[in-house]
Design an enzyme around this catalytic site. Structure first.
Site, PDB file in Angstrom:
ATOM      1  N   ASP A 191       2.077   6.479   5.350  1.00  0.00           N
ATOM      2  CA  ASP A 191       0.818   5.504   4.816  1.00  0.00           C
ATOM      3  C   ASP A 191       1.308   4.978   3.708  1.00  0.00           C
ATOM      4  O   ASP A 191       0.616   4.206   2.957  1.00  0.00           O
ATOM      5  CB  ASP A 191      -0.379   6.253   4.786  1.00  0.00           C
TER       6      ASP A 191
ATOM      7  N   LYS B  62      -9.556  13.142   9.029  1.00  0.00           N
ATOM      8  CA  LYS B  62      -9.152  12.632  10.153  1.00  0.00           C
ATOM      9  C   LYS B  62      -8.890  13.603  11.055  1.00  0.00           C
ATOM     10  O   LYS B  62      -8.571  14.892  10.466  1.00  0.00           O
ATOM     11  CB  LYS B  62      -7.517  12.154   9.954  1.00  0.00           C
TER      12      LYS B  62
ATOM     13  N   ASP C  92     -11.980   6.988   4.549  1.00  0.00           N
ATOM     14  CA  ASP C  92     -10.675   6.745   5.361  1.00  0.00           C
ATOM     15  C   ASP C  92     -10.229   5.251   5.493  1.00  0.00           C
ATOM     16  O   ASP C  92      -9.153   5.072   5.685  1.00  0.00           O
ATOM     17  CB  ASP C  92     -10.777   7.337   6.931  1.00  0.00           C
TER      18      ASP C  92
ATOM     19  N   LYS D 278       0.954  -1.217   0.216  1.00  0.00           N
ATOM     20  CA  LYS D 278       0.024   0.036  -0.065  1.00  0.00           C
ATOM     21  C   LYS D 278       1.037   1.225  -0.245  1.00  0.00           C
ATOM     22  O   LYS D 278       1.815   1.250   0.720  1.00  0.00           O
ATOM     23  CB  LYS D 278      -0.845   0.085   1.112  1.00  0.00           C
TER      24      LYS D 278
ATOM     25  N   ARG E 124      -7.563  -0.541   1.811  1.00  0.00           N
ATOM     26  CA  ARG E 124      -8.300  -1.915   1.153  1.00  0.00           C
ATOM     27  C   ARG E 124      -8.856  -1.754   0.040  1.00  0.00           C
ATOM     28  O   ARG E 124      -8.638  -2.751  -0.714  1.00  0.00           O
ATOM     29  CB  ARG E 124      -9.225  -2.182   2.271  1.00  0.00           C
TER      30      ARG E 124
ATOM     31  N   GLU F 218      -9.262   3.685   2.828  1.00  0.00           N
ATOM     32  CA  GLU F 218      -8.909   3.751   1.325  1.00  0.00           C
ATOM     33  C   GLU F 218      -7.935   2.520   1.077  1.00  0.00           C
ATOM     34  O   GLU F 218      -7.967   2.168  -0.047  1.00  0.00           O
ATOM     35  CB  GLU F 218      -8.418   5.211   1.067  1.00  0.00           C
TER      36      GLU F 218
ATOM     37  N   ASP G  56      -2.562  10.342   3.731  1.00  0.00           N
ATOM     38  CA  ASP G  56      -3.793   9.895   3.958  1.00  0.00           C
ATOM     39  C   ASP G  56      -4.555  10.680   4.934  1.00  0.00           C
ATOM     40  O   ASP G  56      -4.242  10.827   6.207  1.00  0.00           O
ATOM     41  CB  ASP G  56      -3.832   8.429   4.585  1.00  0.00           C
TER      42      ASP G  56
HETATM   43  N1  BES Z   1      -3.663   4.629   6.952  1.00  0.00           N
HETATM   44  C1  BES Z   1      -4.688   4.245   7.928  1.00  0.00           C
HETATM   45  C2  BES Z   1      -4.434   3.186   9.134  1.00  0.00           C
HETATM   46  C3  BES Z   1      -3.332   3.664  10.092  1.00  0.00           C
HETATM   47  C4  BES Z   1      -3.957   4.336  11.260  1.00  0.00           C
HETATM   48  C5  BES Z   1      -2.029   3.773   9.779  1.00  0.00           C
HETATM   49  C6  BES Z   1      -3.084   4.824  12.398  1.00  0.00           C
HETATM   50  C7  BES Z   1      -1.188   4.005  10.820  1.00  0.00           C
HETATM   51  C8  BES Z   1      -1.706   4.670  12.000  1.00  0.00           C
HETATM   52  C9  BES Z   1      -5.995   3.726   7.055  1.00  0.00           C
HETATM   53  O1  BES Z   1      -6.173   4.035   5.833  1.00  0.00           O
HETATM   54  C10 BES Z   1      -7.210   4.058   8.082  1.00  0.00           C
HETATM   55  O2  BES Z   1      -7.522   5.295   8.245  1.00  0.00           O
HETATM   56  N2  BES Z   1      -7.879   2.904   8.498  1.00  0.00           N
HETATM   57  C11 BES Z   1      -9.180   3.413   9.320  1.00  0.00           C
HETATM   58  C12 BES Z   1     -10.196   2.427   8.927  1.00  0.00           C
HETATM   59  C13 BES Z   1     -11.594   2.601   9.572  1.00  0.00           C
HETATM   60  C14 BES Z   1     -11.895   3.902   9.152  1.00  0.00           C
HETATM   61  C15 BES Z   1     -12.313   1.291   8.967  1.00  0.00           C
HETATM   62  C16 BES Z   1      -8.809   3.152  10.719  1.00  0.00           C
HETATM   63  O3  BES Z   1      -7.861   2.412  11.146  1.00  0.00           O
HETATM   64  O4  BES Z   1      -9.206   4.036  11.604  1.00  0.00           O
HETATM   65 ZN    ZN Z   2      -4.455   4.864   5.006  1.00  0.00          ZN
HETATM   66 MN    MN Z   3      -7.378   6.079   5.890  1.00  0.00          MN
END
Ligand code: BES
Ligand code: ZN
Ligand code: MN
Length: 537
Positions: free
Chosen positions: A329, A318, A388, A306, A392, A390, A311
């Site tokens: 990210d 966020k 968010d 990825k 996946r 994104e 992000d």
């Molecule tokens: N890039 C983030 C995941 C992340 C969070 C990486 C903290 C490093 C530190 C990912 O794209 C994301 O935002 N995931 C969300 C998914 C949720 C909205 C279903 C998350 O983990 O909150």
């Molecule tokens: Zn992300």
């Molecule tokens: Mn995200």
């Protein structure tokens, strides 16, 4: 500091290759690592020399707990041992000035702890500690007596020590003005680099094996350091096209094939997830493909990373606090490119394909929105609950793109969920998949490299949790089991042996350790290389 000047590569010099064997002289291959095109990290070699004859600014010798120092040191270590100050306890160090007893002016004793519990990981950490200490003492050349590691070959221990030293010396300083932007101009004391790090083996040591190990360790480290460089690079430099350019350079160095799809190509290929996440970004998305074909007709192994270069969360934005970390990210893509650097340098006899979907995730007038429904590359439909989630979406397309290779195995890595950080903290990547043997293999590669991965379940119930109302599936399963519903989502797109590494907690950190400063860790580049090395043998 121009983007185009960034280059990571290696030069392998064969020193004295045509000269007859001459004990005490440096022989065989030395690997020079460059990171960022300007920052010469270190020259790593192997010397077969009696310890008292080692000429270097600092000689480091590891001592196992309550064991006598290695012969060749004479009485040089005595002052530290007699007072009981130094027992060889793990982490202990003592700096001595041995005078005429040794050719080296400084002797650094390092405690290795109990012989029976010393591991490759401890050796990496010890070598890193030695290299950093030598540098901070202003040494140009450091030598480290390679400790024997129970159950590990000379090649294996040399590899671990070389890797640890190179990883430990890494610093990301390219944006510090007046510093060591160019090693030739480095002047401040703390900006000095260690020039040489030599492993010293004893009279009965196998120089060929140790040199091969040191060379391999330096190449693996270079891959990991490339991953760190890419991940540490801020998003105003590390755009999707920037990653594509770095990938083209890797391809050029090692005779790989690079294919880069731009926005139009991504849309044409039907990579809807990537096209949709990248739609509102002014820095266009890229789909990066690197193919290393050295394995005849064997089914390839595909590694997927990825690469969300920033992000923000998109419309589901966020919170601003800590958002700067979302430049990391793209760490999965960085690790995949770093692994390919090592695959090329090691010239692995395998077919390996790297897939890196790269995009920004930003809000904008053209951005995708919660409630939107996408028809993915595979044909499955996805309802967006949050923009968010994104990662996946872009990975799903890469996983279904991977089908065309009829791969023997696919391993993806991604900073995918905050939930994985909650589950495992910063000490292990989450490991999921659809094939127990592959999961075990990836886990073993993690153990071997110190890039630990821990298995998490993908029970049917997690798939139930992402069943869609409007579409086939939804891109969020709610709060419970967030790392697992993300894994279950990816599983819908993988119809071959597949493993997934959630590296949200391991790809970067605020603390660092002996061989990793704070910031990007390079995880899981070394794990991936180890996994591939296992497949190559
Ligand atoms: N890039 C983030 C995941 C992340 C969070 C990486 C903290 C490093 C530190 C990912 O794209 C994301 O935002 N995931 C969300 C998914 C949720 C909205 C279903 C998350 O983990 O909150
Ligand atoms: Zn992300
Ligand atoms: Mn995200």
């Amino acid at each position: 500091m121009e983007a185009s000047s960034l280059r990571v590569g290696m030069i392998t010099e064969s020193l004295n290759a045509s000269l007859p064997y001459n004990p005490g002289r440096r022989r065989a291959s030395r690997v020079v690592l460059y990171s960022g095109g300007w920052s010469l990290l270190v020259r790593i070699g192997v010397r077969k020399t009696a310890l008292n004859e080692v000429s270097a600014d600092l000689l480091a010798v590891g001592l196992y707990k309550d064991e006598a120092p290695p012969e060749g040191l004479g009485t040089a270590a005595e002052p530290a041992l007699t007072g009981g100050d130094f027992s060889g306890k793990s982490g202990q160090t003592a700096l001595l000035y041995p005078g005429r007893a040794l050719a080296a002016p400084r002797l650094l004793l390092v405690g290795l702890g109990e012989r029976s519990s010393f591991t490759a990981e401890k050796l990496r950490r010890t070598a890193a500690t030695v290299a950093k200490r030598a540098r901070s003492l202003g040494a140009n050349e450091a030598a480290f007596s390679l400790p024997d590691l129970e159950g590990v070959s000379a090649e294996g221990s040399a590899r671990a020590a070389a890797e640890g030293a190179a990883l430990g010396l890494y610093r990301f300083t390219r944006y510090k003005t007046g510093g060591r932007a160019d090693p030739a101009e480095a002047n401040a004391e703390e900006d000095r680099e260690l020039e040489g790090f030599d492993l010293v083996i004893g009279g009965s040591g196998d120089q060929e094996a140790a040199s091969a190990g040191a060379g391999a360790g330096a190449k693996v480290a270079a891959g990991s350091l490339l991953a760190r460089d890419l991940a540490n690079e801020p998003s105003n430099t590390a755009t999707p096209e920037y990653l594509a350019e770095r990938a083209r350079e890797i391809a050029g160095r090692y005779g790989m094939e690079a294919t880069v799809l731009d926005r139009a190509g991504i849309e044409e290929e039907g990579l809807t997830g990537l096209a949709t996440v990248g739609r509102s970004a002014l820095n266009e998305p890229r789909f990066i493909v690197l193919e290393h074909r050295k394995g005849g007709d064997a089914a390839p192994i595909v590694i997927v990373g990825k690469a969300v270069t920033f992000d923000s969360g998109g419309i589901s934005i966020k919170p601003s606090s800590g958002m700067e970390d979302m430049k990391f990210d793209m760490s999965g893509g960085a690790a995949v490119l770093g692994a390919m650097e090592a695959v090329g340098a090691l010239d692995l006899g395998l077919n390996v394909v790297a897939l890196v979907p790269a995009t920004e995730n930003l809000p904008g007038g053209d951005a995708f929105k919660p409630g939107d429904v996408l028809t993915m590359h595979s044909g499955k439909t996805v309802e967006i609950l949050t923009t968010d989630a994104e990662g996946r979406l872009i990975l799903a397309d890469a996983l279904s793109y991977a089908r065309r290779y009829e791969p023997a195995a696919v391993v993806d890595c991604a900073t995918l969920t905050g939930a994985c950080v909650v589950a495992l903290g910063n000490h292990a990547s989450g490991l999921m998949g659809n094939d127990e043997d592959l999961i075990a293999e990836v886990r073993a590669a993690g153990e071997a490299t110190g890039e630990r991965a821990w298995p998490l379940p993908l029970f049917r119930e997690y798939t139930e949790q992402i069943k869609g109302d409007t579409a086939d599936i939804k891109n969020s399963g709610g709060r419970g089991g967030g790392a697992l519903t993300a894994g279950a989502f990816l599983k819908e797109f993988a119809d071959y042996p597949w493993a997934h590494l959630d590296i949200a907690g391991t790809a970067y950190g605020k603390k660092g350790n002996a061989y990793t400063p704070k910031g990007a860790t390079g995880v899981p580049a070394r794990l991936l290389v180890e996994f591939l090395l296992g497949r190559a043998s």
